[in-house]
Design a protein around this motif. Structure first.
Motif, PDB file in Angstrom:
ATOM      1  N   TYR A   1       0.983  -1.152   0.124  1.00  0.00           N
ATOM      2  CA  TYR A   1       0.039   0.222  -0.094  1.00  0.00           C
ATOM      3  C   TYR A   1       0.861   1.174   0.056  1.00  0.00           C
ATOM      4  CZ  TYR A   1       1.136  -0.080   4.943  1.00  0.00           C
ATOM      5  OH  TYR A   1       1.759  -0.085   6.238  1.00  0.00           O
ATOM      6  N   LYS A   2       0.130   2.436  -0.407  1.00  0.00           N
ATOM      7  CA  LYS A   2       0.666   3.606  -0.482  1.00  0.00           C
ATOM      8  C   LYS A   2      -0.232   4.624   0.550  1.00  0.00           C
ATOM      9  CE  LYS A   2       2.910   4.956  -4.189  1.00  0.00           C
ATOM     10  NZ  LYS A   2       3.203   5.637  -5.405  1.00  0.00           N
ATOM     11  N   GLN A   3       0.228   6.069   0.451  1.00  0.00           N
ATOM     12  CA  GLN A   3      -0.582   6.738   1.212  1.00  0.00           C
ATOM     13  C   GLN A   3      -0.693   7.977   0.385  1.00  0.00           C
ATOM     14  OE1 GLN A   3       1.586   6.558   5.059  1.00  0.00           O
ATOM     15  NE2 GLN A   3      -0.244   5.895   5.996  1.00  0.00           N
TER      16      GLN A   3
ATOM     17  N   PRO B   1      -7.634  15.836  -0.252  1.00  0.00           N
ATOM     18  CA  PRO B   1      -6.341  15.832   0.554  1.00  0.00           C
ATOM     19  C   PRO B   1      -6.463  16.121   2.217  1.00  0.00           C
ATOM     20  CG  PRO B   1      -6.096  17.153  -1.480  1.00  0.00           C
ATOM     21  CD  PRO B   1      -7.695  16.671  -1.126  1.00  0.00           C
ATOM     22  N   SER B   2      -7.620  16.327   2.601  1.00  0.00           N
ATOM     23  CA  SER B   2      -7.682  16.655   3.767  1.00  0.00           C
ATOM     24  C   SER B   2      -7.923  15.660   4.792  1.00  0.00           C
ATOM     25  CB  SER B   2      -9.108  17.675   3.797  1.00  0.00           C
ATOM     26  OG  SER B   2     -10.368  16.785   3.661  1.00  0.00           O
ATOM     27  N   VAL B   3      -8.013  14.385   4.238  1.00  0.00           N
ATOM     28  CA  VAL B   3      -8.397  13.105   5.055  1.00  0.00           C
ATOM     29  C   VAL B   3      -7.063  12.204   4.804  1.00  0.00           C
ATOM     30  CG1 VAL B   3     -10.616  13.294   5.166  1.00  0.00           C
ATOM     31  CG2 VAL B   3      -9.714  11.739   3.212  1.00  0.00           C
ATOM     32  N   ASN B   4      -6.755  11.301   5.857  1.00  0.00           N
ATOM     33  CA  ASN B   4      -5.856  10.232   5.348  1.00  0.00           C
ATOM     34  C   ASN B   4      -6.248   9.192   4.476  1.00  0.00           C
ATOM     35  OD1 ASN B   4      -3.867  11.113   7.306  1.00  0.00           O
ATOM     36  ND2 ASN B   4      -4.982  10.177   9.043  1.00  0.00           N
ATOM     37  N   GLN B   5      -5.565   8.841   3.658  1.00  0.00           N
ATOM     38  CA  GLN B   5      -5.913   7.819   2.518  1.00  0.00           C
ATOM     39  C   GLN B   5      -4.873   6.671   2.637  1.00  0.00           C
ATOM     40  OE1 GLN B   5      -6.736   9.671  -1.147  1.00  0.00           O
ATOM     41  NE2 GLN B   5      -6.791  11.765  -0.455  1.00  0.00           N
ATOM     42  N   ILE B   6      -5.165   5.350   2.184  1.00  0.00           N
ATOM     43  CA  ILE B   6      -4.483   4.535   1.734  1.00  0.00           C
ATOM     44  C   ILE B   6      -5.040   3.520   0.745  1.00  0.00           C
ATOM     45  CG2 ILE B   6      -3.519   2.058   2.708  1.00  0.00           C
ATOM     46  CD1 ILE B   6      -5.137   2.922   5.501  1.00  0.00           C
ATOM     47  N   SER B   7      -4.030   3.098  -0.224  1.00  0.00           N
ATOM     48  CA  SER B   7      -4.352   2.747  -1.571  1.00  0.00           C
ATOM     49  C   SER B   7      -3.284   1.565  -1.861  1.00  0.00           C
ATOM     50  CB  SER B   7      -4.598   3.569  -2.460  1.00  0.00           C
ATOM     51  OG  SER B   7      -3.367   4.212  -3.026  1.00  0.00           O
ATOM     52  N   GLY B   8      -3.933   0.669  -2.546  1.00  0.00           N
ATOM     53  CA  GLY B   8      -2.780  -0.309  -3.071  1.00  0.00           C
ATOM     54  C   GLY B   8      -3.612  -1.891  -3.481  1.00  0.00           C
TER      55      GLY B   8
ATOM     56  N   HIS C   1      -4.425  -9.860  -7.886  1.00  0.00           N
ATOM     57  CA  HIS C   1      -4.145  -8.375  -7.349  1.00  0.00           C
ATOM     58  C   HIS C   1      -5.518  -7.716  -7.237  1.00  0.00           C
ATOM     59  CE1 HIS C   1       0.151  -9.814  -7.951  1.00  0.00           C
ATOM     60  NE2 HIS C   1      -0.461  -9.976  -9.083  1.00  0.00           N
ATOM     61  N   PHE C   2      -5.788  -7.418  -5.961  1.00  0.00           N
ATOM     62  CA  PHE C   2      -7.135  -6.710  -5.716  1.00  0.00           C
ATOM     63  C   PHE C   2      -6.812  -5.289  -5.379  1.00  0.00           C
ATOM     64  CE2 PHE C   2      -7.980 -11.185  -5.231  1.00  0.00           C
ATOM     65  CZ  PHE C   2      -9.239 -11.473  -6.061  1.00  0.00           C
ATOM     66  N   PHE C   3      -7.406  -4.327  -6.015  1.00  0.00           N
ATOM     67  CA  PHE C   3      -7.233  -2.921  -5.623  1.00  0.00           C
ATOM     68  C   PHE C   3      -8.086  -2.338  -4.525  1.00  0.00           C
ATOM     69  CE2 PHE C   3      -7.775   1.650  -6.281  1.00  0.00           C
ATOM     70  CZ  PHE C   3      -6.248   2.117  -6.199  1.00  0.00           C
ATOM     71  N   PHE C   4      -7.596  -1.888  -3.659  1.00  0.00           N
ATOM     72  CA  PHE C   4      -8.572  -1.150  -2.630  1.00  0.00           C
ATOM     73  C   PHE C   4      -8.143   0.342  -2.578  1.00  0.00           C
ATOM     74  CE2 PHE C   4      -4.879  -2.621  -0.164  1.00  0.00           C
ATOM     75  CZ  PHE C   4      -4.663  -1.372   0.725  1.00  0.00           C
ATOM     76  N   TRP C   5      -9.027   1.318  -2.024  1.00  0.00           N
ATOM     77  CA  TRP C   5      -8.795   2.727  -1.732  1.00  0.00           C
ATOM     78  C   TRP C   5      -9.363   3.025  -0.461  1.00  0.00           C
ATOM     79  CZ3 TRP C   5      -8.686   6.755  -6.257  1.00  0.00           C
ATOM     80  CH2 TRP C   5      -7.756   7.957  -5.872  1.00  0.00           C
ATOM     81  N   PHE C   6      -8.988   3.684   0.404  1.00  0.00           N
ATOM     82  CA  PHE C   6      -9.636   3.760   1.664  1.00  0.00           C
ATOM     83  C   PHE C   6      -9.286   5.451   2.036  1.00  0.00           C
ATOM     84  CE2 PHE C   6      -8.632   4.849   6.228  1.00  0.00           C
ATOM     85  CZ  PHE C   6      -9.560   4.392   6.814  1.00  0.00           C
TER      86      PHE C   6
ATOM     87  N   PHE D   1     -13.250   1.283  -0.456  1.00  0.00           N
ATOM     88  CA  PHE D   1     -13.448   0.819  -1.957  1.00  0.00           C
ATOM     89  C   PHE D   1     -12.645  -0.259  -2.250  1.00  0.00           C
ATOM     90  CE2 PHE D   1     -14.756   5.470  -1.475  1.00  0.00           C
ATOM     91  CZ  PHE D   1     -16.027   5.348  -2.000  1.00  0.00           C
ATOM     92  N   LEU D   2     -13.536  -1.393  -2.736  1.00  0.00           N
ATOM     93  CA  LEU D   2     -12.741  -2.475  -3.337  1.00  0.00           C
ATOM     94  C   LEU D   2     -13.003  -2.923  -4.553  1.00  0.00           C
ATOM     95  CD1 LEU D   2     -10.507  -4.766  -2.393  1.00  0.00           C
ATOM     96  CD2 LEU D   2     -12.638  -6.051  -1.668  1.00  0.00           C
ATOM     97  N   ASP D   3     -11.944  -2.989  -5.488  1.00  0.00           N
ATOM     98  CA  ASP D   3     -12.360  -3.728  -6.828  1.00  0.00           C
ATOM     99  C   ASP D   3     -12.158  -5.256  -6.749  1.00  0.00           C
ATOM    100  OD1 ASP D   3     -12.835  -1.635  -8.157  1.00  0.00           O
ATOM    101  OD2 ASP D   3     -11.052  -1.121  -8.848  1.00  0.00           O
ATOM    102  N   GLN D   4     -13.625  -5.845  -6.580  1.00  0.00           N
ATOM    103  CA  GLN D   4     -13.561  -7.341  -6.951  1.00  0.00           C
ATOM    104  C   GLN D   4     -14.763  -7.655  -7.520  1.00  0.00           C
ATOM    105  OE1 GLN D   4     -15.924  -9.410  -4.866  1.00  0.00           O
ATOM    106  NE2 GLN D   4     -17.137  -7.780  -5.233  1.00  0.00           N
ATOM    107  N   PRO D   5     -14.957  -8.598  -8.237  1.00  0.00           N
ATOM    108  CA  PRO D   5     -13.822 -10.056  -8.375  1.00  0.00           C
ATOM    109  C   PRO D   5     -12.607  -9.633  -8.985  1.00  0.00           C
ATOM    110  CG  PRO D   5     -15.703 -10.639  -9.763  1.00  0.00           C
ATOM    111  CD  PRO D   5     -16.059  -9.265  -8.930  1.00  0.00           C
ATOM    112  N   LEU D   6     -11.583 -10.369  -9.297  1.00  0.00           N
ATOM    113  CA  LEU D   6     -10.379 -10.228 -10.055  1.00  0.00           C
ATOM    114  C   LEU D   6     -10.619  -9.574 -11.352  1.00  0.00           C
ATOM    115  CD1 LEU D   6      -7.476 -10.721  -9.390  1.00  0.00           C
ATOM    116  CD2 LEU D   6      -7.576 -12.815 -10.556  1.00  0.00           C
ATOM    117  N   ASN D   7      -9.808  -8.788 -11.888  1.00  0.00           N
ATOM    118  CA  ASN D   7      -9.798  -8.207 -13.191  1.00  0.00           C
ATOM    119  C   ASN D   7     -10.849  -7.225 -13.413  1.00  0.00           C
ATOM    120  OD1 ASN D   7      -7.451  -9.654 -14.545  1.00  0.00           O
ATOM    121  ND2 ASN D   7      -8.430 -11.362 -14.334  1.00  0.00           N
TER     122      ASN D   7
END
Length: 499
Positions: free
Chosen positions: A71-73, A79-86, A95-100, A159-165
């Motif tokens: 993950y990255k931040q 930009p006002s809130v903390n984020q995590i993506s990866g 490989h399942f993508f998510f963004w928090f 947010f979660l990109d699922q299922p695969l692809n």
């Protein structure tokens, strides 16, 4: 790059500290631990390869040796809130993508809500950038606009990109049915809460729309059973002490496909008797009604056997008889009020979302690794259909969840055709659970905004355990059409004040 630990060591030492264990058991444990160690080394090598281009933080979990998250931040969108993506990485080839996004209000106290779009095969970033996320995309697709009605006003969002692809997710193989897809979601949540323990004890809600009417009940079951120690595999049983109970409080399903047997009955009525304007002539609707008994028999066969040989024919015939006549009119299947426009899923804004998410600077900022982002992958849709998943009765997951005190909200915009409010309300009334008669005996009451204007109708048990909400003036994607009403709905639901 951060390695949390070599996960096998503590397990081996624990086994050796108990002399009463038999030699064979110790041998099996050592073999499992060696497998774990190899997995860590394999993931480490893969991680180093990725890190040559970008820097990631990485986390593992002893109960899921084939899984890892990197993950990255970032600071896009809000930009006002903390984020995590990866990504959630599985066996090096999934490989399942998510963004928090953290809540804008009190992130240490506010609940966390997972959002899933449907399809099957559509990206949850549609929900992020078109519906309820912290920002929307402008028409040119080269910038974003802050969304004051975002659902992270009082809840952190995942947010979660699922299922695969799907969306930014990529890899080989992947699930072709809702049950397998739910297992990946549960593993992801365990890794996420293990790595970001500051969110692990927050109230947790699962929300989504459309085919998520399949996904969400099954994910709820997966979480609920595992919370009670009813693990589906030996590995999870062995490492049960490392699995954190997920604080699941509720499920929210918007314009979902949950009980096809009940819902398909209402396509003719919605086409000819919806609150706005008839889309089909009466003769066509009467013909759809005449065709329905044959459709119902096929769906009943699917419900009984749940095998592809019963379920695929049901999907093929029922969609041909009940959905195709509407599609041939050129009317938006997600909104009876409008024609289908040239954009993805009849909405021009989805082209703008795709343009933005295919920008190299955006992909680099959030760590996305696909060559081309698409809002929906129809190959995934086709694969789920071929596996017979479309018509399976995931509605059966709902009663046990209610009996265990998991609150459930079914909401629907009243202009949607494809998962219309009529069919959704009907299955909530027919649902076989211990309080069915009570729920059926309730009255629909006006749902009003702060100005006292009626914006829908709600039926809810007195304790708020089970609710159905009709949202006026909204199509398939309620937060897109009625953002203020959708945020009011979420806030009232999270505080158990919707009833």
């Amino acid at each position: 790059m951060l390695f949390k630990s070599i996960v096998c060591s503590a397990f081996v030492l624990t086994a050796l500290a108990k002399p009463e264990l038999q030699f064979q058991k110790i041998t099996n444990q050592l073999e499992n631990s060696w497998h774990d160690f190899q997995g860590v080394l394999r993931k480490g090598a893969n991680e180093i390869e990725h890190a040559a281009a970008e820097t990631y933080l990485t986390a593992f979990h002893p109960a899921f040796p084939e899984y890892a998250i990197r993950y990255k931040q970032p600071s896009l969108c809000d930009p006002s809130v903390n984020q995590i993506s990866g990504y959630l990485d599985v066996d090096d080839n999934k490989h399942f993508f998510f963004w928090f996004f953290e809540s804008r209000n009190k992130p240490k106290e506010d609940p966390l809500t997972l959002w899933l779009n449907g399809g099957p095969g559509c990206s949850s970033l549609t929900g992020l950038f078109m519906e309820l996320g912290p920002c929307t995309v402008n028409k040119a697709g080269d910038n974003t606009i802050l969304n004051p009605q975002s659902w992270n006003s009082n809840s952190s969002l995942l947010f979660l990109d699922q299922p695969l692809n799907v969306g930014y997710s990529y890899g080989d193989g992947g699930a072709t049915n809702t049950i397998d897809a739910a297992k990946h979601v549960y593993a992801f949540l365990q890794l996420f809460f293990n790595e970001f323990s500051q969110y692990a004890d927050l109230d947790f809600h699962v929300s989504g729309e459309s085919y998520a009417g399949h996904y969400i009940p099954r994910i709820g079951t997966e979480i609920n059973k595992n919370n009670k120690g009813k693990f589906q595999n030996l590995r999870m049983s062995q490492f049960s002490d490392t699995l954190k109970p997920i604080n699941l409080k509720s499920l929210l399903i918007g314009n979902g496909l949950t009980d096809p047997l009940t819902q398909y009955k209402y396509y003719a009525k919605m086409a000819c008797e919806n609150p706005y304007k008839p889309v089909l002539d009466k003769a066509t609707c009467r013909n759809m009604e005449a065709q329905f008994p044959a459709c119902a028999r096929l769906i009943e066969n699917c419900y009984k056997s749940q095998n592809v040989f019963a379920c695929l024919p049901a999907a093929m015939k029922c969609n041909k008889d009940q959905v195709q006549p509407y599609q041939q009119t050129g009317t938006n299947p997600y909104d009876v009020r409008d024609p289908c426009k040239s954009g993805g899923m009849c909405y021009e804004i989805l082209d703008s979302v795709q343009t933005y998410l295919n920008r190299d600077d955006v992909k680099k900022a959030i760590g996305a690794r696909v060559e081309k982002y698409e809002s929906c992958n129809m190959q995934i849709n086709f694969r789920f259909n071929l596996a017979g998943d479309w018509m399976r009765p995931y509605v059966r997951e709902v009663p046990p969840l209610l009996e265990d005190g998991i609150r459930i909200l079914i909401y629907a915009g009243d202009a949607d055709f494809v998962c219309n409010y009529m069919g959704n309300k009907a299955w909530t009334l027919e649902l076989p659970w211990s309080r069915k008669d009570e729920f059926r005996g309730l009255k629909d009451i006006d749902w009003v905004n702060d100005d006292g204007q009626k914006i829908g109708e709600v039926r809810s048990t007195k304790d708020g355990l089970f609710s159905f909400l009709r949202v006026n003036g909204a199509g398939h994607m309620v937060p897109y059409d009625q953002p203020e009403a959708a945020l009011q709905m979420l806030n009232q639901w999270l505080s158990n004040a919707l009833h």
